[in-house]
Design a protein around this motif. Sequence first.
Motif, mmCIF file in Angstrom:
data_model
loop_
_atom_site.group_PDB
_atom_site.id
_atom_site.type_symbol
_atom_site.label_atom_id
_atom_site.label_comp_id
_atom_site.label_asym_id
_atom_site.label_seq_id
_atom_site.Cartn_x
_atom_site.Cartn_y
_atom_site.Cartn_z
ATOM 1 N N GLU A 82 -6.965 0.619 4.759
ATOM 2 C CA GLU A 82 -6.646 0.957 3.369
ATOM 3 C C GLU A 82 -6.697 -0.286 2.482
ATOM 4 O O GLU A 82 -7.195 -0.232 1.349
ATOM 5 N N ALA A 103 -1.825 -4.069 -4.591
ATOM 6 C CA ALA A 103 -3.133 -3.498 -4.935
ATOM 7 C C ALA A 103 -3.005 -2.161 -5.652
ATOM 8 O O ALA A 103 -3.766 -1.870 -6.581
ATOM 9 N N LYS A 104 -2.042 -1.353 -5.254
ATOM 10 C CA LYS A 104 -1.896 -0.013 -5.832
ATOM 11 C C LYS A 104 -1.178 -0.019 -7.177
ATOM 12 O O LYS A 104 -1.513 0.756 -8.079
ATOM 13 N N ASN A 105 -0.166 -0.870 -7.309
ATOM 14 C CA ASN A 105 0.673 -0.824 -8.505
ATOM 15 C C ASN A 105 0.254 -1.823 -9.584
ATOM 16 O O ASN A 105 0.555 -1.610 -10.761
ATOM 17 N N LYS A 153 -10.285 -1.068 1.633
ATOM 18 C CA LYS A 153 -10.844 -0.146 0.638
ATOM 19 C C LYS A 153 -10.332 -0.468 -0.758
ATOM 20 O O LYS A 153 -11.057 -0.307 -1.746
ATOM 21 N N LEU A 154 -9.064 -0.893 -0.839
ATOM 22 C CA LEU A 154 -8.510 -1.271 -2.136
ATOM 23 C C LEU A 154 -9.128 -2.572 -2.646
ATOM 24 O O LEU A 154 -9.322 -2.748 -3.849
ATOM 25 N N CYS A 209 5.216 -9.174 -5.789
ATOM 26 C CA CYS A 209 4.107 -9.241 -6.747
ATOM 27 C C CYS A 209 4.321 -10.355 -7.764
ATOM 28 O O CYS A 209 3.385 -11.093 -8.102
ATOM 29 N N ILE A 244 -0.625 -4.070 0.046
ATOM 30 C CA ILE A 244 -1.068 -2.741 -0.400
ATOM 31 C C ILE A 244 -0.316 -2.326 -1.665
ATOM 32 O O ILE A 244 -0.899 -1.754 -2.593
ATOM 33 N N TYR A 245 0.973 -2.625 -1.719
ATOM 34 C CA TYR A 245 1.766 -2.298 -2.910
ATOM 35 C C TYR A 245 1.221 -3.028 -4.132
ATOM 36 O O TYR A 245 1.104 -2.443 -5.215
ATOM 37 N N GLU A 252 2.205 -4.144 4.002
ATOM 38 C CA GLU A 252 2.688 -3.166 3.013
ATOM 39 C C GLU A 252 2.802 -3.809 1.634
ATOM 40 O O GLU A 252 2.496 -3.172 0.611
ATOM 41 N N PRO A 283 -3.223 -3.250 -9.872
ATOM 42 C CA PRO A 283 -4.600 -3.451 -9.396
ATOM 43 C C PRO A 283 -5.348 -4.570 -10.103
ATOM 44 O O PRO A 283 -6.145 -5.272 -9.481
#
Length: 322
Positions: free
Chosen positions: A149, A197-199, A152-153, A268, A194-195, A191, A201
């Motif tokens: 994942e 990247a998602k929140n 992909k991000l 972050c 990923i956080y 994690e 970006p």
Amino acid sequence: MAAKAIRRRIRDVGVDEGRDEDEETSVSDTLNEPLLEKHNQYDGYSELKYRTRKQDITDGRKGKCQCWTYFLSQSISHWAHWIANVVFGFRALVRRFFHQPTTGHQIKGEKRISIILNPLQEERLGNLRQRLDVPFNSSSVNHQDALRELWKLAYPNRELPSLKSELWKEMGWQGSDPSTDFRAGGFMSLENLIYLAKNYPNSFWRLLHKQDGRRAAWEYPFAVAGVNITHMLIQMLDLQSGNRTSRSGSYFLKLLEEDEMAFDMLYCVAFQILDIQWLEKRATYMEFNEILKSTRVQLEQELSLEGISSIKDLPSYKLLSV
């Protein structure tokens, strides 16, 4: 303009600003009391005195009255000695029972605070501790999927490589097998990435591709830097030290009460601060640890500011972009 102002503010804060110098007594210092040595010397002296006195009585050089006085004084001395042993032993036991050993990562001179958690803080801190206790397991399907994942991000338009591939180095892993780089931060460090990247970006993209500022010829590796940031935050916040924690840890627990994802959000912010300080100091790869330490200092200072009730109140939070 706002971002530039924040950058100036970060640069102006003194990295070497002193911490509270109230040092705690270590376990070894507390228990290193020469009581036994003193007691042994005292006992030897009493034994010698007893034998001498007994011999005097046997030889008839002392009267009957002196004999009774001697035995009475010996009894009093014996009981006083016994009571002293009990008192000192009880005090030592209390110290050993209630004294909390400092963690190996505690900074010398950093003041630790005893805290009482409310039910919500206790629940969320417990959940966070469960997360940080999970090592990365390359045999776990869930962990493998999380790693895929992240790829992909990071590279949505590229083909997904195998779990062992030279392509992972492009993301900033040290070798072809990313699973070997998670020792310091465990699965939670993945994690955290990923956080981010998602929140956030846009911030993730710019940090990954080093798009801000004038970069060094020898840059820090993005992914490994992320793992180190997770590890640094765990240390800074004393997340494994029971009910005694650093000042930063106590401030963080208040923020955790407001938002269960406070740790991931702080991660972050920390990553963004690290990159800005990297650029401001024109650092190179060999100076990464120094930049990580100054990032920690900056976070500690911001957490201690008045009026901070959530991670979003931190001055550096404004540097993140969605």
